[in-house]
Design a protein around this motif. Structure first.
Motif, PDB file in Angstrom:
ATOM      1  N   SER A  84       0.835  -1.212   0.000  1.00 46.35           N
ATOM      2  CA  SER A  84       0.000   0.000   0.000  1.00 46.35           C
ATOM      3  C   SER A  84       0.865   1.256   0.000  1.00 46.35           C
ATOM      4  CB  SER A  84      -0.928  -0.001   1.208  1.00 46.35           C
ATOM      5  OG  SER A  84      -1.837  -1.074   1.116  1.00 46.35           O
ATOM      6  N   SER A  85       2.030   1.177   0.610  1.00 48.85           N
ATOM      7  CA  SER A  85       2.947   2.320   0.620  1.00 48.85           C
ATOM      8  C   SER A  85       3.494   2.600  -0.775  1.00 48.85           C
ATOM      9  CB  SER A  85       4.104   2.074   1.590  1.00 48.85           C
ATOM     10  OG  SER A  85       3.614   1.982   2.911  1.00 48.85           O
ATOM     11  N   VAL A  86       3.646   1.554  -1.579  1.00 49.11           N
ATOM     12  CA  VAL A  86       4.080   1.739  -2.964  1.00 49.11           C
ATOM     13  C   VAL A  86       3.011   2.534  -3.725  1.00 49.11           C
ATOM     14  CG1 VAL A  86       4.632   0.583  -5.147  1.00 49.11           C
ATOM     15  CG2 VAL A  86       5.500  -0.349  -2.987  1.00 49.11           C
ATOM     16  N   ALA A  87       1.762   2.176  -3.523  1.00 47.26           N
ATOM     17  CA  ALA A  87       0.670   2.890  -4.197  1.00 47.26           C
ATOM     18  C   ALA A  87       0.625   4.346  -3.760  1.00 47.26           C
ATOM     19  CB  ALA A  87      -0.660   2.201  -3.909  1.00 47.26           C
ATOM     20  N   LEU A  88       0.765   4.591  -2.465  1.00 42.70           N
ATOM     21  CA  LEU A  88       0.767   5.966  -1.965  1.00 42.70           C
ATOM     22  C   LEU A  88       1.929   6.756  -2.562  1.00 42.70           C
ATOM     23  CD1 LEU A  88      -0.457   8.096  -0.101  1.00 42.70           C
ATOM     24  CD2 LEU A  88       1.048   7.223   1.716  1.00 42.70           C
ATOM     25  N   SER A  89       3.097   6.136  -2.630  1.00 36.82           N
ATOM     26  CA  SER A  89       4.262   6.796  -3.233  1.00 36.82           C
ATOM     27  C   SER A  89       4.020   7.115  -4.701  1.00 36.82           C
ATOM     28  CB  SER A  89       5.509   5.916  -3.110  1.00 36.82           C
ATOM     29  OG  SER A  89       5.914   5.815  -1.785  1.00 36.82           O
TER      30      SER A  89
END
Length: 170
Positions: A56-61
């Protein structure tokens, strides 16, 4: 300069070419430096997030980086607008920024309000905008690799696919 020389320079838009060429170089360097920073930070952060299985952090980034790319284009429109206003080519700051945005995006919703001898600036601004959008699109395409990988792994996890199988997906 005598009047006949001024009219030749004006009729060929020589001041516009000179000013436009300098601004084109400055804005392209600005664009390239910021794109490189955004892409580099995205690649490093998402590489680490993928290793830590923080999908999910990849998507936010990804979404924050795309917003950063958008802000780069807004900044470039502002730079053009400030330059046009500073050189007294367009009288109002708001008008110069609006003209820059209309031209940079090649939407052309404003009429050409540049003085004689400077009309070629509109073409130069439009060319820079098209080139900048293409460059940004290529950066975004390269960013989708990690985003797609994180998205797929996140859904593999939701589908209860064994971790050893999901980890083989690259």
């Amino acid at each position: 300069m005598n009047p006949s020389q001024m009219s030749i320079a004006t009729s060929f838009d020589l001041p516009g070419y000179l000013f436009g060429g300098v601004m084109l170089l400055l804005v392209m360097v600005f664009h390239g430096m910021l794109l490189l920073q955004i892409a580099k930070r995205y690649e490093v952060k998402t590489f680490l997030y993928l290793a830590e299985k923080k999908y999910s952090s990849v998507a936010l980034s990804f979404y924050l980086s795309v917003f950063g790319l958008f802000l780069v284009h807004i900044a470039e429109i502002l730079l053009w607008g400030l330059a046009l206003y500073s050189f007294h080519l367009i009288s109002g700051l708001g008008q110069s920024i609006l003209f820059s945005g209309s031209t940079y995006t090649a939407m052309g919703f404003m009429e050409d309000i540049l003085p004689n001898g400077w009309k070629m600036l509109a073409v130069i601004i439009a060319f820079l905008g098209m080139f900048s959008f293409a460059w940004t699109a290529s950066v975004m395409i390269s960013m989708t690799k990690n985003f797609r990988q994180a998205y797929t792994k996140l859904h593999m996890r939701k589908l209860n696919i064994a971790a050893d199988i999901a980890d083989r997906f690259e």
